[in-house]
Design an enzyme around this catalytic site. Structure first.
Site, PDB file in Angstrom:
ATOM      1  N   ASN A 185       4.662 -44.708   9.649  1.00 29.96           N
ATOM      2  CA  ASN A 185       5.163 -43.678  10.568  1.00 29.96           C
ATOM      3  C   ASN A 185       6.686 -43.770  10.591  1.00 29.96           C
ATOM      4  O   ASN A 185       7.242 -44.706  11.165  1.00 29.96           O
ATOM      5  CB  ASN A 185       4.574 -43.939  11.970  1.00 29.96           C
ATOM      6  CG  ASN A 185       5.209 -43.064  13.028  1.00 29.96           C
ATOM      7  OD1 ASN A 185       5.857 -42.057  12.727  1.00 29.96           O
ATOM      8  ND2 ASN A 185       5.033 -43.454  14.288  1.00 29.96           N
ATOM      9  N   TRP A 186       7.327 -42.797   9.966  1.00 28.13           N
ATOM     10  CA  TRP A 186       8.799 -42.843   9.886  1.00 28.13           C
ATOM     11  C   TRP A 186       9.469 -42.438  11.198  1.00 28.13           C
ATOM     12  O   TRP A 186      10.663 -42.564  11.339  1.00 28.13           O
ATOM     13  CB  TRP A 186       9.283 -41.922   8.766  1.00 28.13           C
ATOM     14  CG  TRP A 186       9.114 -42.491   7.390  1.00 28.13           C
ATOM     15  CD1 TRP A 186       8.381 -43.591   7.029  1.00 28.13           C
ATOM     16  CD2 TRP A 186       9.698 -41.993   6.174  1.00 28.13           C
ATOM     17  NE1 TRP A 186       8.468 -43.807   5.672  1.00 28.13           N
ATOM     18  CE2 TRP A 186       9.268 -42.836   5.119  1.00 28.13           C
ATOM     19  CE3 TRP A 186      10.525 -40.923   5.868  1.00 28.13           C
ATOM     20  CZ2 TRP A 186       9.652 -42.637   3.794  1.00 28.13           C
ATOM     21  CZ3 TRP A 186      10.914 -40.718   4.544  1.00 28.13           C
ATOM     22  CH2 TRP A 186      10.481 -41.574   3.518  1.00 28.13           C
ATOM     23  N   LYS A 187       8.700 -41.895  12.132  1.00 31.05           N
ATOM     24  CA  LYS A 187       9.263 -41.416  13.398  1.00 31.05           C
ATOM     25  C   LYS A 187      10.408 -40.433  13.124  1.00 31.05           C
ATOM     26  O   LYS A 187      10.368 -39.724  12.134  1.00 31.05           O
ATOM     27  CB  LYS A 187       9.732 -42.591  14.260  1.00 31.05           C
ATOM     28  CG  LYS A 187       8.709 -43.721  14.346  1.00 31.05           C
ATOM     29  CD  LYS A 187       9.065 -44.714  15.395  1.00 31.05           C
ATOM     30  CE  LYS A 187       8.133 -45.898  15.313  1.00 31.05           C
ATOM     31  NZ  LYS A 187       8.086 -46.678  16.509  1.00 31.05           N
ATOM     32  N   HIS A 200       0.745 -40.656  19.981  1.00 33.56           N
ATOM     33  CA  HIS A 200       1.591 -41.847  19.842  1.00 33.56           C
ATOM     34  C   HIS A 200       2.250 -42.129  21.193  1.00 33.56           C
ATOM     35  O   HIS A 200       2.608 -41.219  21.927  1.00 33.56           O
ATOM     36  CB  HIS A 200       2.650 -41.606  18.761  1.00 33.56           C
ATOM     37  CG  HIS A 200       3.383 -42.861  18.384  1.00 33.56           C
ATOM     38  ND1 HIS A 200       4.364 -43.406  19.184  1.00 33.56           N
ATOM     39  CD2 HIS A 200       3.262 -43.682  17.316  1.00 33.56           C
ATOM     40  CE1 HIS A 200       4.821 -44.518  18.605  1.00 33.56           C
ATOM     41  NE2 HIS A 200       4.163 -44.701  17.470  1.00 33.56           N
ATOM     42  N   GLU A 223       5.092 -42.965  21.982  1.00 33.05           N
ATOM     43  CA  GLU A 223       6.421 -42.371  22.173  1.00 33.05           C
ATOM     44  C   GLU A 223       6.306 -40.912  22.610  1.00 33.05           C
ATOM     45  O   GLU A 223       7.143 -40.402  23.345  1.00 33.05           O
ATOM     46  CB  GLU A 223       7.248 -42.527  20.885  1.00 33.05           C
ATOM     47  CG  GLU A 223       7.721 -43.968  20.733  1.00 33.05           C
ATOM     48  CD  GLU A 223       7.937 -44.427  19.311  1.00 33.05           C
ATOM     49  OE1 GLU A 223       7.993 -43.582  18.402  1.00 33.05           O
ATOM     50  OE2 GLU A 223       8.044 -45.663  19.122  1.00 33.05           O
ATOM     51  N   GLU A 262      -2.266 -49.442  19.468  1.00 30.60           N
ATOM     52  CA  GLU A 262      -0.851 -49.812  19.445  1.00 30.60           C
ATOM     53  C   GLU A 262      -0.404 -50.226  20.844  1.00 30.60           C
ATOM     54  O   GLU A 262      -0.074 -49.366  21.676  1.00 30.60           O
ATOM     55  CB  GLU A 262      -0.009 -48.622  18.990  1.00 30.60           C
ATOM     56  CG  GLU A 262      -0.339 -48.127  17.599  1.00 30.60           C
ATOM     57  CD  GLU A 262       0.866 -47.459  16.955  1.00 30.60           C
ATOM     58  OE1 GLU A 262       1.230 -47.889  15.862  1.00 30.60           O
ATOM     59  OE2 GLU A 262       1.432 -46.532  17.552  1.00 30.60           O
ATOM     60  N   GLY A 296       8.046 -51.711  17.932  1.00 23.94           N
ATOM     61  CA  GLY A 296       9.481 -51.809  17.699  1.00 23.94           C
ATOM     62  C   GLY A 296      10.155 -52.982  18.383  1.00 23.94           C
ATOM     63  O   GLY A 296      11.382 -53.045  18.457  1.00 23.94           O
ATOM     64  N   SER A 325       4.872 -53.640  15.422  1.00 24.90           N
ATOM     65  CA  SER A 325       5.657 -54.704  14.780  1.00 24.90           C
ATOM     66  C   SER A 325       4.938 -55.386  13.616  1.00 24.90           C
ATOM     67  O   SER A 325       5.078 -56.592  13.409  1.00 24.90           O
ATOM     68  CB  SER A 325       6.100 -55.748  15.820  1.00 24.90           C
ATOM     69  OG  SER A 325       6.990 -55.159  16.748  1.00 24.90           O
ATOM     70  N   GLY A 384       5.544 -48.754  11.789  1.00 25.29           N
ATOM     71  CA  GLY A 384       6.728 -47.963  12.101  1.00 25.29           C
ATOM     72  C   GLY A 384       7.930 -48.426  11.284  1.00 25.29           C
ATOM     73  O   GLY A 384       8.082 -48.087  10.116  1.00 25.29           O
ATOM     74  N   GLY A 385       8.772 -49.244  11.901  1.00 29.50           N
ATOM     75  CA  GLY A 385      10.045 -49.653  11.291  1.00 29.50           C
ATOM     76  C   GLY A 385       9.928 -50.141   9.856  1.00 29.50           C
ATOM     77  O   GLY A 385      10.720 -49.743   8.993  1.00 29.50           O
TER      78      GLY A 385
HETATM   79  C1  PEP Z   1       4.653 -47.180  15.455  1.00 30.53           C
HETATM   80  O1  PEP Z   1       5.597 -46.508  15.797  1.00 30.53           O
HETATM   81  O2  PEP Z   1       3.550 -46.642  15.293  1.00 30.53           O
HETATM   82  C2  PEP Z   1       4.866 -48.607  15.247  1.00 30.53           C
HETATM   83  C3  PEP Z   1       3.818 -49.376  15.126  1.00 30.53           C
HETATM   84  O3  PEP Z   1       6.165 -49.042  15.189  1.00 30.53           O
HETATM   85  P1  PEP Z   1       6.672 -50.504  14.733  1.00 30.53           P
HETATM   86  O4  PEP Z   1       5.893 -50.928  13.525  1.00 30.53           O
HETATM   87  O5  PEP Z   1       8.129 -50.324  14.436  1.00 30.53           O
HETATM   88  O6  PEP Z   1       6.421 -51.435  15.880  1.00 30.53           O
END
Ligand code: PEP
Length: 256
Positions: A11-13, A98, A100, A168, A174, A214, A235-236
């Site tokens: 997920n590039w957000k 999500h 966010e 999640e 993050g 993470s 994500g990241g």
């Molecule tokens: C996400 O945004 O779905 C996520 C899991 O982010 P991260 O891996 O950066 O914690």
């Protein structure tokens, strides 16, 4: 229960410009010539890059997903994008609910449910996110929160073929923090049980339940080997092709 083929989805957000397509080229280069990947691989770039990403990924075996959709197929909703538009741009899946979006846009379970139904209507896989906040974990209400989110967000009649659940924990996204494997196992097992109640045992036994929060190359093996974890939403670490591929490789040598 038959083995579930895992999914590693990035997920590039709200990250990614034209230059970021080079990361997709790099990912493609990683999988090229490898006839059988140990898990399905997907990238969810921002909507602005979907069409071009679809061109880059064509024929690679790497799936393309989007990050959100409107419940309706079209209409006067300035700035929104329908599931049909995402499919038209080349996506085969869309993330809905999500944390966010639940936080930044006040999305509630009923809206997430409508978005998941929109995804199904457009022929997309809905990747439905659930997870507790730090306070909810501290208050030991994690399972109740997740149960409520699943009941409200997962449409009746959802199937393993068109639905993926992503657990999640909000406090792990993050932050570099992750739950212990024991905690992950408890929640994923609980989710599988709740899905059996909502969708029937057959679908629940086939449905993919991803862990997200993470996930990095360094912790992927431990997290992805937990029972009932059928992949990762990343994500990241998904912004770098090398890291996303390293996470996928956590499955090498396993039959999960
Ligand atoms: C996400 O945004 O779905 C996520 C899991 O982010 P991260 O891996 O950066 O914690």
């Amino acid at each position: 229960m038959t083995a579930i083929r895992p999914l590693v989805a990035g997920n590039w957000k709200m990250n990614g410009l034209s230059s970021s397509l080079a990361e997709l080229e790099a990912l493609k280069a990683h999988v090229k010539g490898k006839p059988v990947l140990p898990a399905d691989l997907m990238v969810c770039p921002p909507a602005t890059l979907l069409s071009r990403a679809a061109q880059v990924l064509a024929g690679s075996g790497i799936a393309l997903g989007a990050q959100d959709c409107h419940p309706l197929p079209s209409g006067a909703h300035t700035g929104d994008i329908s599931a049909e538009m995402l499919a038209d741009a080349g996506a085969t899946a869309v993330i809905v609910g999500h944390s966010e979006r639940r936080t930044d846009h006040g999305e509630i379970d009923a809206l997430v449910n409508a978005k998941a139904r929109a995804a199904h209507r457009a022929g997309l896989t809905a990747i439905i996110c659930v997870g507790e906040t730090e306070k909810e974990r501290r208050d030991r209400t994690t399972l109740g929160v997740v149960a409520r989110q699943l009941k409200g967000s997962v449409p009746q009649g959802s199937q393993a073929a068109n639905t993926v659940i992503a657990y999640e924990p909000v406090w792990a996204i993050g932050t570099g923090l992750t739950p212990t494997p024991v905690d992950v196992a408890e929640v994923h097992g609980f989710i599988r049980g709740e899905l059996a109640g909502l969708l029937g045992q057959g679908e629940a036994d086939r449905l993919r339940i991803l862990y997200g929060g993470s996930v990095k190359p360094g912790n992927a093996s431990e997290l992805l080997s937990v029972e009932n974890v059928n992949g990762a939403l990343v994500g990241g670490a998904s912004l770098k092709a090398d890291d996303l591929y390293a996470i996928l490789k956590a499955y090498c040598g396993r039959t999960a």
